[in-house]
Design an enzyme around this catalytic site. Structure first.
Site, PDB file in Angstrom:
ATOM      1  N   TYR A  77     -46.034 -23.009  -5.099  1.00  0.00           N
ATOM      2  CA  TYR A  77     -45.759 -22.152  -3.666  1.00  0.00           C
ATOM      3  C   TYR A  77     -47.129 -21.147  -3.531  1.00  0.00           C
ATOM      4  O   TYR A  77     -47.517 -20.730  -4.451  1.00  0.00           O
ATOM      5  CB  TYR A  77     -44.546 -21.398  -4.000  1.00  0.00           C
ATOM      6  CG  TYR A  77     -43.534 -21.782  -2.885  1.00  0.00           C
ATOM      7  CD1 TYR A  77     -43.685 -21.465  -1.535  1.00  0.00           C
ATOM      8  CD2 TYR A  77     -42.194 -22.149  -3.259  1.00  0.00           C
ATOM      9  CE1 TYR A  77     -42.521 -21.765  -0.843  1.00  0.00           C
ATOM     10  CE2 TYR A  77     -41.218 -22.510  -2.455  1.00  0.00           C
ATOM     11  CZ  TYR A  77     -41.344 -22.260  -1.140  1.00  0.00           C
ATOM     12  OH  TYR A  77     -40.355 -22.510  -0.180  1.00  0.00           O
ATOM     13  N   GLU A  79     -47.151 -18.857  -0.525  1.00  0.00           N
ATOM     14  CA  GLU A  79     -47.064 -18.056   0.902  1.00  0.00           C
ATOM     15  C   GLU A  79     -48.102 -16.852   0.753  1.00  0.00           C
ATOM     16  O   GLU A  79     -48.356 -16.329  -0.213  1.00  0.00           O
ATOM     17  CB  GLU A  79     -45.690 -17.586   0.775  1.00  0.00           C
ATOM     18  CG  GLU A  79     -44.541 -18.582   1.272  1.00  0.00           C
ATOM     19  CD  GLU A  79     -43.247 -18.266   1.153  1.00  0.00           C
ATOM     20  OE1 GLU A  79     -42.937 -16.877   0.456  1.00  0.00           O
ATOM     21  OE2 GLU A  79     -42.061 -18.782   1.572  1.00  0.00           O
ATOM     22  N   ASP A 254     -54.610 -25.405  23.702  1.00  0.00           N
ATOM     23  CA  ASP A 254     -54.028 -26.422  22.827  1.00  0.00           C
ATOM     24  C   ASP A 254     -54.912 -27.663  22.736  1.00  0.00           C
ATOM     25  O   ASP A 254     -54.602 -28.408  23.886  1.00  0.00           O
ATOM     26  CB  ASP A 254     -52.765 -26.766  23.200  1.00  0.00           C
ATOM     27  CG  ASP A 254     -51.955 -27.696  22.092  1.00  0.00           C
ATOM     28  OD1 ASP A 254     -52.478 -28.362  21.173  1.00  0.00           O
ATOM     29  OD2 ASP A 254     -50.858 -27.805  22.158  1.00  0.00           O
ATOM     30  N   THR A 283     -53.648 -30.178  16.601  1.00  0.00           N
ATOM     31  CA  THR A 283     -52.993 -31.041  15.436  1.00  0.00           C
ATOM     32  C   THR A 283     -54.186 -31.675  14.686  1.00  0.00           C
ATOM     33  O   THR A 283     -55.351 -31.567  15.199  1.00  0.00           O
ATOM     34  CB  THR A 283     -52.190 -32.189  15.918  1.00  0.00           C
ATOM     35  OG1 THR A 283     -52.855 -32.899  16.761  1.00  0.00           O
ATOM     36  CG2 THR A 283     -50.778 -31.665  16.732  1.00  0.00           C
ATOM     37  N   LYS A 286     -54.206 -36.654  15.214  1.00  0.00           N
ATOM     38  CA  LYS A 286     -54.523 -37.485  16.675  1.00  0.00           C
ATOM     39  C   LYS A 286     -56.031 -37.938  16.778  1.00  0.00           C
ATOM     40  O   LYS A 286     -56.371 -38.636  15.750  1.00  0.00           O
ATOM     41  CB  LYS A 286     -53.911 -36.700  17.879  1.00  0.00           C
ATOM     42  CG  LYS A 286     -52.719 -36.236  17.891  1.00  0.00           C
ATOM     43  CD  LYS A 286     -52.283 -35.718  19.206  1.00  0.00           C
ATOM     44  CE  LYS A 286     -51.269 -34.556  19.122  1.00  0.00           C
ATOM     45  NZ  LYS A 286     -49.635 -35.376  19.120  1.00  0.00           N
ATOM     46  N   ARG A 292     -51.156 -35.664   8.992  1.00  0.00           N
ATOM     47  CA  ARG A 292     -50.289 -34.936  10.031  1.00  0.00           C
ATOM     48  C   ARG A 292     -50.218 -33.761   9.584  1.00  0.00           C
ATOM     49  O   ARG A 292     -49.863 -33.120   8.387  1.00  0.00           O
ATOM     50  CB  ARG A 292     -48.756 -35.561   9.718  1.00  0.00           C
ATOM     51  CG  ARG A 292     -47.701 -35.265  10.617  1.00  0.00           C
ATOM     52  CD  ARG A 292     -46.621 -36.343  10.874  1.00  0.00           C
ATOM     53  NE  ARG A 292     -47.172 -37.369  11.299  1.00  0.00           N
ATOM     54  CZ  ARG A 292     -47.438 -37.874  12.658  1.00  0.00           C
ATOM     55  NH1 ARG A 292     -47.096 -37.086  13.402  1.00  0.00           N
ATOM     56  NH2 ARG A 292     -48.149 -38.783  13.036  1.00  0.00           N
TER      57      ARG A 292
HETATM   58  N1  PLP Z   1     -49.764 -29.994  21.255  1.00  0.00           N
HETATM   59  C1  PLP Z   1     -49.901 -31.119  22.125  1.00  0.00           C
HETATM   60  C2  PLP Z   1     -50.816 -31.117  23.274  1.00  0.00           C
HETATM   61  C3  PLP Z   1     -49.294 -32.091  21.636  1.00  0.00           C
HETATM   62  O1  PLP Z   1     -49.668 -33.324  22.337  1.00  0.00           O
HETATM   63  C4  PLP Z   1     -48.571 -32.379  20.575  1.00  0.00           C
HETATM   64  C5  PLP Z   1     -47.789 -33.564  20.290  1.00  0.00           C
HETATM   65  O2  PLP Z   1     -47.700 -34.687  20.699  1.00  0.00           O
HETATM   66  C6  PLP Z   1     -48.183 -31.068  19.946  1.00  0.00           C
HETATM   67  C7  PLP Z   1     -48.764 -29.984  20.223  1.00  0.00           C
HETATM   68  C8  PLP Z   1     -47.240 -31.044  18.747  1.00  0.00           C
HETATM   69  O3  PLP Z   1     -47.677 -31.581  17.632  1.00  0.00           O
HETATM   70  P1  PLP Z   1     -46.791 -31.923  16.609  1.00  0.00           P
HETATM   71  O4  PLP Z   1     -45.981 -33.047  16.862  1.00  0.00           O
HETATM   72  O5  PLP Z   1     -47.380 -31.982  15.419  1.00  0.00           O
HETATM   73  O6  PLP Z   1     -45.710 -30.830  16.241  1.00  0.00           O
END
Ligand code: PLP
Length: 499
Positions: A77, A79, A254, A283, A286, A292
């Site tokens: 842990y 945190e 994002d 993320t 991808k 992941r």
């Molecule tokens: N943001 C975008 C632009 C995404 O395409 C995705 C997932 O497809 C996410 C966030 C969410 O990612 P996660 O599935 O790891 O929660």
């Protein structure tokens, strides 16, 4: 009776390889407790080896990245954040987290990196709360004239909600390629914020920056958010910065989908979000090709707020996954990875061209990144039908709504395909011609299935068996030239672990 590892060592002789040895040892250890899980892992390898992975949000991370996750770092842990933990004994987790964070900062040229979020959705929640915490000041209990929040009147509570929650968020509409977490009505982001999504131009399918600016000046969002799950073009972040400055918003990006293209220096200058945004989420699994999980990059002034991801949103960080992030981030900071990122886009453009040469209609007329959206209604199909037919033939893709889709978000009129996975396998622009040709063959050989009453059913298909056989053969021929994880001997693993 000898164990799988002993069998492997005997069979491999001098051609023994470390990754296969590690996999056999791992699966043997797992199967002593849960043989069905070891079998699932092997079956998944077989499944992924026998399908063309065209899902734009998936990839294949390296065996080094995978193996960094299978260890005791999961037991601790931690945190808090490095040197500020709620638990004792975190010195090694501190080291892991610091390595991953510094690698991310170096790779992306960011002021600060936070590598704890378990997923992209978590990263966005942490970012939202960090921005809220930094920009919206809560009155003290004294200022409110109460001893505890429970004493607040309905009116006072409403006032607080308006100040701290229910701020405005302006992100790309889900139906136009934005993500659920960008203010979609069924997602908590639309409960936390008053969501004012922007769309794409109905005719061109492109972002219309002037229209976004006009809307932003009317809405005055706290957060102007850009980034996407399904938009086949580059985004001009410099232009978004100008809009954010003009309307007084925090600019959040994002980059979950295209982080690999930023890391690989394909998206630079005005197309590199890290240069322009206050907060960038991503993320790691991808295009970036890591485990992941997710991360957040931010400008210096947001550091203290982002670091409060735990306790604000998250629980304990996943030490083993942060270790794997560090491995993947190091891999991404190499010339080999930069070549990979540039090939992802070259392959996507070759695939898009071949699809259009076959008469397919692509959203926005092509792609500038790793993905494209194909309108499958020209084949008389819904996206769900196209997805099902392709999967039967060994091609994994996903149904995806086109902007303002008449078939809605479930059946859809389109499929989304991308090249991150195939490029990792080493496929090139020539291979993309064959991929387009297989897709065309399958979709031409598919008709909508019928309901019991004999009417076309949006989810059913009739696939010509000769087409299915031909397509499968061509898929296997392509995949046999580009084997996934060639170090792993599938037949041996099946013999030992799939009973
Ligand atoms: N943001 C975008 C632009 C995404 O395409 C995705 C997932 O497809 C996410 C966030 C969410 O990612 P996660 O599935 O790891 O929660």
């Amino acid at each position: 009776m000898s164990t799988p590892l002993e069998n492997y060592l005997k069979e491999a002789g001098s051609s023994l390889n470390a990754a296969m040895t590690a996999y056999v040892a791992n699966l043997q250890t797992v199967s002593q407790v849960a043989p069905e899980i070891a079998a699932d892992v092997v079956n998944e390898l077989e499944n992924q080896r026998s399908h063309l992975k065209l899902v734009a949000s998936e990839n294949y991370c390296s065996l080094s990245t995978q193996l960094a996750m299978g260890n005791l770092l999961t037991d601790k842990y931690a945190e808090g954040f490095p040197e500020h933990r709620y638990y004792g004994g975190c010195v090694n987790i501190d080291a892991v987290e610091n390595t991953a964070a510094r690698e991310a900062e170096k790779l992306f040229g960011a002021d600060y990196a936070y590598v704890q979020p378990h997923s992209g959705a978590d990263a966005n929640l942490v970012a939202y709360w960090a921005i809220l915490s930094k920009t919206v000041e809560m009155p003290t209990l004294e200022e409110l004239g109460v001893k505890s929040l429970a004493e607040l009147s309905g009116e006072q509570f409403d006032m607080l909600r308006k100040r701290f929650g229910n701020q405005r968020l302006m992100g790309l509409d889900y139906s136009c390629g934005g993500h659920l977490t960008h203010g979609y009505k069924m997602n908590v982001s639309a409960r936390m914020f008053e969501s004012h999504p922007y769309g794409v131009d109905e005719k061109t399918g492109l972002l219309d920056y002037d229209a976004i600016e006009k809307q932003a000046m009317e809405v005055k969002p706290l957060i102007l958010l850009t980034g996407f799950s399904a938009y086949p073009r580059k985004i001009n972040f410099k232009r978004f910065r100008q809009i954010a400055d003009k309307c007084g918003a925090v600019l959040m990006v994002d980059m979950a989908h295209f982080a690999g293209l930023v890391a690989g220096k394909v998206f630079t200058g005005e197309y590199n979000p890290v240069e322009w945004a206050d907060v960038v989420t991503s993320t790691t699994h991808k295009t970036l090709r890591g485990p992941r999980g997710a991360l957040i990059l931010c400008k210096k002034e947001f550091t203290d707020y982002v670091n409060k991801g735990c306790p604000m949103v998250l629980g304990g960080p996943l030490g083993h996954v942060m270790a794997a992030k560090a491995v993947a981030l190091k891999e991404a900071n190499t010339q080999a990875y930069r070549d990979y990122a540039s090939n992802v886009v070259k392959n996507a453009q070759a695939l898009a061209k071949s699809c259009m040469d076959k008469g397919m209609i692509l959203q926005t007329g092509g792609t500038e990144n790793h993905l494209m959206l194909i309108d499958v209604t020209t084949y008389g199909l819904t996206g769900k039908q196209a997805e099902a037919a392709l999967f039967k033939c060994g091609v994994t893709a996903n149904a995806n709504a086109l902007p303002y889709d008449k078939n809605g978000a479930w059946w859809t009129s389109g499929i989304r395909i991308g090249t991150p996975g195939l490029t990792t396998l080493g496929m090139n622009e020539k291979d993309m011609e064959e991929v387009a040709s297989i897709i065309d063959l399958v979709l031409k050989g598919t008709k909508p299935g019928l309901t019991k009453e004999g009417k076309p059913a949006k989810g059913k298909i009739e696939l010509d068996p000769a087409v299915e056989a031909d397509a499968k053969k061509r898929v296997q021929s392509l995949l046999s030239k580009h084997v996934l994880y060639p170090e792993l001997d599938l037949q041996f693993l099946k013999k030992e672990f799939v009973k």
